[in-house]
Enzyme design. Structure first.
Site, PDB file in Angstrom:
ATOM      1  N   HIS A 306      -1.704   4.063  18.757  1.00  0.00           N
ATOM      2  CA  HIS A 306      -2.416   3.139  18.329  1.00  0.00           C
ATOM      3  C   HIS A 306      -3.446   2.684  19.025  1.00  0.00           C
ATOM      4  CE1 HIS A 306      -3.861  -0.320  15.580  1.00  0.00           C
ATOM      5  NE2 HIS A 306      -3.093   0.515  14.414  1.00  0.00           N
ATOM      6  N   ASP A 363       2.574   4.438   9.915  1.00  0.00           N
ATOM      7  CA  ASP A 363       2.713   5.831   9.153  1.00  0.00           C
ATOM      8  C   ASP A 363       4.288   6.370   9.476  1.00  0.00           C
ATOM      9  OD1 ASP A 363      -0.649   5.730   9.680  1.00  0.00           O
ATOM     10  OD2 ASP A 363       0.126   5.620   7.629  1.00  0.00           O
TER      11      ASP A 363
END
Ligand code: SDX
Length: 429
Positions: A306, A363
């Site tokens: 991320h 996700d």
């Protein structure tokens, strides 16, 4: 000037103010940099650049903190209510009982689509990607509600927000039904937000689909955990498009397009594909991790890493728990969950991931929950969009309310040809 940064260029010194946010984040304010020095900054991917000041969501990527209007996301886990969080993000406070009742009533009243919109669905091939349909139909909505183009008036804005948040479910459900050659199922005004969406997805004419309480709770929390994430790619897109004074529908349709990318919202589909590849025996978890570490393989461990979180994505932790709990409540034993757990265990012990601070993101587990509910993989990013819509609306409105009158227009450093003459066709080599 309070605290400042001094930029030294040759003999010139430029003092630039340091500004500080409510959580102590600091930035060099370069609004006057070019006017005073002729210089611009360069930051491809904007990893070091703030585009705005915002009061909607706070993320601390090092400490794995995520708060909506100051409230830690963990506090929404108890009796999760997506409609309440949507109001909080857009209007800045938790709704009173009356505000909640009125908003929920608007969402119920606004769930239908104009009958003429249904013809648009028939024009799409059944194989059309649902995200393409979603972005097209959100834009098409504005053709049926031109009164919502001008949203200076807060009451009109509130009605437009309710319309979009309500109708995105119907569009998503109709896209799914069309792809399966199934009849459209109208929204049922007796049902709340999430059960009504699942009813439109899964009911049959004369056979109403009933929403298991555990499923309703899980999907409310999935939508809440996707509802906003400050200046991510799709939200920045909504702000960029909205900065040209484009209407709310066009701005959110652009957000859908940005979210579709496999590095962004499309990653939840890629995670399932990755897990199914491993489950299918093509690769072991260890082999897949090895590939993901090899830059030449072009393979990434999808659902990992991320730009902001350099610690656990708090949403991933919560979604892993939701997945475990939901599968147990439904009596399902999904081998993909065990594979995901195995991948996480291998990666979190591997220096490649540890050194790069790569952890599971939002996700990594969300697809397992959606799969347990019966939602097909090609609808996963659509579910992400339904969750993220209140965040897009909140940012669009915050920008419109603020000094958002300035159109967003980044600069560049030109690296092309120097001046050269036009050459007539006959003289070209
Ligand atoms: C979302 O911004 C948001 O807030 C997004 C989001 C939201 O709520 O809106 O949180 C939702 O988009 C989550 C992210 C979903 N995408 C994925 O899961 C795709 C896989 N992840 C990566 O592609 C990547 O981690 C990103 C895109 C998420 C972040 O990319 P960055 O910040 O540009 O990091 P990078 O590509 O510069 O990577 C740094 C290093 C590189 O290695 P080196 O060059 O140092 O050798 O880490 C490696 C990368 O190769 N790396 C990975 C990896 N992610 C980064 N290697 C293997 N697998 C991965 N997943």
């Amino acid at each position: 000037m309070s605290e400042k940064a001094t930029l030294v260029v040759g003999d010139a010194h430029y003092d630039l103010p340091i500004i500080e946010g409510s959580e102590g984040e600091r930035a060099v304010d370069i609004r006057q940099l070019r006017a005073r020095s002729g210089l611009i900054t360069l930051d491809p991917g904007y990893g070091n650049t703030g585009s705005c000041e915002s009061a909607i969501t706070f993320i601390d990527g090092d400490r794995g903190i995520l708060r909506y209007r100051g409230i830690p996301i963990e506090q929404f886990a108890e009796a999760p209510n997506f409609v309440e969080v949507a109001w909080l993000l857009i209007f800045g406070h938790l709704p009173t009982r009356e505000e909640y009742r009125a908003f929920a009533a608007d969402l119920t009243a606004q769930a239908d689509l104009d009958e003429n919109m249904k013809h648009h669905f028939e024009g799409f091939p059944r194989s059309a990607p649902p995200m393409a349909i979603l972005s097209a139909m959100i834009n098409a909505l504005s053709c049926f509600h031109p009164e919502l183009f001008e949203l200076e008036d807060p009451e009109r804005f509130r009605m437009a927000a309710a319309r979009l948040i309500s109708k995105i479910r119907t569009i998503a459900a109709y896209a799914y039904r069309h792809s399966r050659g199934l009849p459209f199922i109208y929204p049922d005004p007796r049902l709340r937000y999430v059960p009504n969406f699942l009813h439109m997805l899964f009911s049959q004419p004369y056979v109403q689909w009933h929403c298991d309480e555990a499923v309703c709770e899980a999907l409310n929390l999935v939508l809440i955990l996707h509802a906003d994430h400050e200046q991510n790619c799709s939200t920045s897109t909504v702000r960029m498009v909205g900065s040209s004074q484009a209407n709310l529908f066009a701005s959110c349709a652009a957000g859908v397009c940005a979210l579709w990318g496999p590095l962004h919202g499309g990653a939840n589909v890629e995670v399932l594909t990755m897990l199914e590849q491993i489950h299918g025996g093509n690769l072991t978890a260890e082999e897949y991790v090895r590939l993901a570490k090899d830059r030449d393989s072009k393979v990434r461990l999808m659902g990992f890493g991320h730009r902001v979180y350099k610690n656990f994505d708090p949403r991933a932790r919560m979604l892993a728990e939701v997945a475990e709990r939901l599968l147990a409540r439904l009596g399902q034993d999904d081998p993909l969950l065990q594979i995901a757990r195995r991948l996480e265990e291998i990666a979190l012990r591997d220096p490649y991931f540890v050194d790069r601070q790569l952890y599971p993101n939002v996700d990594f587990y969300s697809g397992i929950i959606l799969r347990a509910i019966g939602i097909p993989t090609n609808m996963f990013t659509v579910i992400f969009a339904i969750g993220r819509l209140p965040g897009w609306i909140a940012h669009w409105w915050e920008q419109r309310q603020g000094d958002g009158s300035r159109i967003a227009r980044p600069r560049q450093i030109y690296v092309g040809d120097r001046e050269r003459p036009y050459v007539a066709m006959d003289e070209r080599l």
